[in-house]
Design a protein around this motif. Structure first.
Motif, mmCIF file in Angstrom:
data_model
loop_
_atom_site.group_PDB
_atom_site.id
_atom_site.type_symbol
_atom_site.label_atom_id
_atom_site.label_comp_id
_atom_site.label_asym_id
_atom_site.label_seq_id
_atom_site.Cartn_x
_atom_site.Cartn_y
_atom_site.Cartn_z
ATOM 1 N N GLY A 1 0.799 -1.208 0.000
ATOM 2 C CA GLY A 1 0.000 0.000 0.000
ATOM 3 C C GLY A 1 0.831 1.256 0.000
ATOM 4 N N ASN A 2 0.168 2.356 -0.347
ATOM 5 C CA ASN A 2 0.827 3.658 -0.449
ATOM 6 C C ASN A 2 -0.195 4.755 -0.193
ATOM 7 N N ALA A 3 0.185 5.733 0.623
ATOM 8 C CA ALA A 3 -0.660 6.898 0.871
ATOM 9 C C ALA A 3 0.214 8.135 0.937
ATOM 10 N N LEU A 4 -0.256 9.190 0.314
ATOM 11 C CA LEU A 4 0.426 10.478 0.364
ATOM 12 C C LEU A 4 -0.432 11.425 1.199
ATOM 13 N N LEU A 5 0.132 11.937 2.292
ATOM 14 C CA LEU A 5 -0.606 12.780 3.229
ATOM 15 C C LEU A 5 -0.004 14.171 3.264
ATOM 16 N N MET A 6 -0.844 15.183 3.044
ATOM 17 C CA MET A 6 -0.410 16.573 3.062
ATOM 18 C C MET A 6 -1.123 17.278 4.199
ATOM 19 N N VAL A 7 -0.350 17.803 5.137
ATOM 20 C CA VAL A 7 -0.892 18.377 6.372
ATOM 21 C C VAL A 7 -0.553 19.859 6.435
ATOM 22 N N ALA A 8 -1.577 20.689 6.587
ATOM 23 C CA ALA A 8 -1.383 22.131 6.769
ATOM 24 C C ALA A 8 -1.980 22.517 8.113
ATOM 25 N N GLU A 9 -1.116 22.872 9.051
ATOM 26 C CA GLU A 9 -1.566 23.210 10.403
ATOM 27 C C GLU A 9 -1.681 24.722 10.556
ATOM 28 N N PHE A 10 -2.883 25.149 10.917
ATOM 29 C CA PHE A 10 -3.147 26.551 11.200
ATOM 30 C C PHE A 10 -3.426 26.712 12.695
ATOM 31 N N GLU A 11 -3.601 27.940 13.109
ATOM 32 C CA GLU A 11 -3.835 28.229 14.522
ATOM 33 C C GLU A 11 -5.085 27.545 15.049
ATOM 34 N N HIS A 12 -6.146 27.483 14.239
ATOM 35 C CA HIS A 12 -7.425 26.971 14.721
ATOM 36 C C HIS A 12 -7.891 25.682 14.049
ATOM 37 N N VAL A 13 -7.185 25.208 13.039
ATOM 38 C CA VAL A 13 -7.599 23.994 12.338
ATOM 39 C C VAL A 13 -6.400 23.396 11.619
ATOM 40 N N THR A 14 -6.424 22.097 11.453
ATOM 41 C CA THR A 14 -5.426 21.391 10.649
ATOM 42 C C THR A 14 -6.149 20.726 9.489
ATOM 43 N N GLU A 15 -5.729 21.026 8.281
ATOM 44 C CA GLU A 15 -6.368 20.439 7.098
ATOM 45 C C GLU A 15 -5.445 19.408 6.481
ATOM 46 N N ILE A 16 -6.036 18.326 5.982
ATOM 47 C CA ILE A 16 -5.261 17.243 5.377
ATOM 48 C C ILE A 16 -5.835 16.893 4.016
ATOM 49 N N MET A 17 -4.980 16.846 3.021
ATOM 50 C CA MET A 17 -5.322 16.327 1.699
ATOM 51 C C MET A 17 -4.540 15.034 1.490
ATOM 52 N N SER A 18 -5.105 14.120 0.733
ATOM 53 C CA SER A 18 -4.465 12.806 0.603
ATOM 54 C C SER A 18 -4.635 12.244 -0.800
ATOM 55 N N GLY A 19 -3.778 11.310 -1.110
ATOM 56 C CA GLY A 19 -3.871 10.535 -2.335
ATOM 57 C C GLY A 19 -3.414 9.113 -2.036
ATOM 58 N N PHE A 20 -3.956 8.154 -2.774
ATOM 59 C CA PHE A 20 -3.669 6.749 -2.483
ATOM 60 C C PHE A 20 -3.215 6.019 -3.739
ATOM 61 N N GLY A 21 -2.137 5.242 -3.586
ATOM 62 C CA GLY A 21 -1.570 4.531 -4.715
ATOM 63 C C GLY A 21 -2.535 3.509 -5.294
ATOM 64 N N LYS A 22 -2.513 3.419 -6.623
ATOM 65 C CA LYS A 22 -3.375 2.477 -7.334
ATOM 66 C C LYS A 22 -2.638 2.001 -8.573
ATOM 67 N N LEU A 23 -2.771 0.719 -8.873
ATOM 68 C CA LEU A 23 -2.135 0.176 -10.071
ATOM 69 C C LEU A 23 -2.610 0.938 -11.303
#
Length: 338
Positions: A232-254
């Motif tokens: 498996g494979n996952a790409l996690l992008m984390v942006a931490e702000f003062e009041h919230v943390t946002e996460i964008m992701s992508g997942f490996g696929k053949l």
């Protein structure tokens, strides 16, 4: 009895999950036909069956027609009973989406609960574990309940086998305002690989770095997991702000190049960073139900998704509570419970 056409609006599994949660919260039974009618493979999949089984277990509900492949069912809720529960999807179906079905009803129960959910923790078309841990649950805790979540084992598509543990200490939901995200604190990109070539992580990080060029090199890191957790494979992008943390992701696929996966996820993050909104595209529809149950509250978000519009319609049908949306001066959208 509320009658629902599952092909309307978003047309996928969200209609089913939201309906079950709302039914438990309001006591309103429902019948749904054309389940997942807008999907390439319509009807109930294993993760949807598990979500409804979970709703039945915690809510003393009766559900007729609950079988894999079914396109119609009827759900009659009982009383929500807190306690210790174990749900296993049996595939790589999302543990997070099973949790989504029962979380708010248990947040409003009269005693604590512990959930053990097995299945996929990092899979396509669903929030990864880190989104639940760092993005969703911290916002919900501001509304009163005490929530904690632990990842005991990763579960990637197609194998699954992941395991999360969720503790819920309920409380009446208090209205909150989530209109500003505050100052940017730190950004981080992790490429998780398990049982696959390590160079996939390097290729993803290189492609992501081209889009998020303002982030320092040390923000990009590969993470090698034990081979038995994969493949498996996952790409996690984390942006931490003062009041919230946002996460964008992508997942490996053949068949999907690592560079394309990373570029798509990085562009979603770049779009969020360019806005002034509190909630990203995935957090927005998950805030609607708890905010509606609180009776008041507001949050800013990016462009409204089909998931959000569908959820708003369902909330109003079951509870009579609606939302008012208005574009703000900086291009974000303000959502207010009305």
């Amino acid at each position: 009895m509320i009658i629902i056409d599952g092909s309307e609006g978003e047309g996928g599994g969200q209609v089913l999950r939201y309906s079950a949660a709302l039914s438990l919260l309001t006591g309103e039974p429902f019948t749904i036909s054309n389940i997942r009618g807008e999907r390439a493979k319509p009807g109930l999949m294993r993760q949807h069956v598990t979500s409804l089984e979970a709703a039945c277990a915690i809510g003393g509900a009766e559900c007729s027609g609950l079988t894999v492949g079914a396109s119609e069912l009827t759900f009659r809720p009982g009383r929500v009973i807190p306690g210790e529960y174990h749900f296993a999807v049996g595939t790589a179906g999302s543990t997070g989406l099973v949790l989504q079905t029962v979380l708010v009803p248990l947040m409003l129960a009269d005693a604590p609960s512990r959930l053990v959910i097995e299945g996929g923790t990092h899979a396509m078309a669903a929030p990864p574990f880190e989104f639940l841990q760092k993005t969703l649950l911290p916002v919900l805790q501001r509304m009163g309940p005490k929530l904690s979540i632990t990842l005991e084992r990763h579960g990637f598509y197609p194998r699954g086998g992941g395991r999360i543990v969720v503790d819920i200490d309920p409380a009446p939901l208090r209205p909150i305002e989530c209109v500003t995200r505050g100052a940017f604190k730190v950004g981080k990109v992790e490429a998780l690989v398990a049982g696959i070539p390590f160079d996939i992580a390097d290729r993803e990080l290189k492609a992501a770095r081209k889009v998020l060029a303002d982030w320092p090199d040390e923000a990009f890191a590969p993470v090698q997991l034990p081979a038995e957790n994969g493949p498996g494979n996952a790409l996690l992008m984390v942006a931490e702000f003062e009041h919230v943390t946002e996460i964008m992701s992508g997942f490996g696929k053949l068949g999907v190049p690592a560079e394309r996966l990373a570029k798509t996820a990085a562009k979603r993050m770049a779009g969020y960073l360019a806005s002034q909104a509190f909630a990203g595209p995935y957090l927005q529809d998950q805030l609607l139900l708890p905010f509606a149950m609180a009776g008041r509250g507001a949050f800013t978000t990016v462009k409204l998704s089909a998931h959000t519009r569908t959820a708003v319609d369902l909330i109003e049908r079951f509870s009579g509570r609606g939302f008012r949306f208005a574009e703000t001066a900086d291009g974000a959208h303000l959502a207010e419970v009305r």
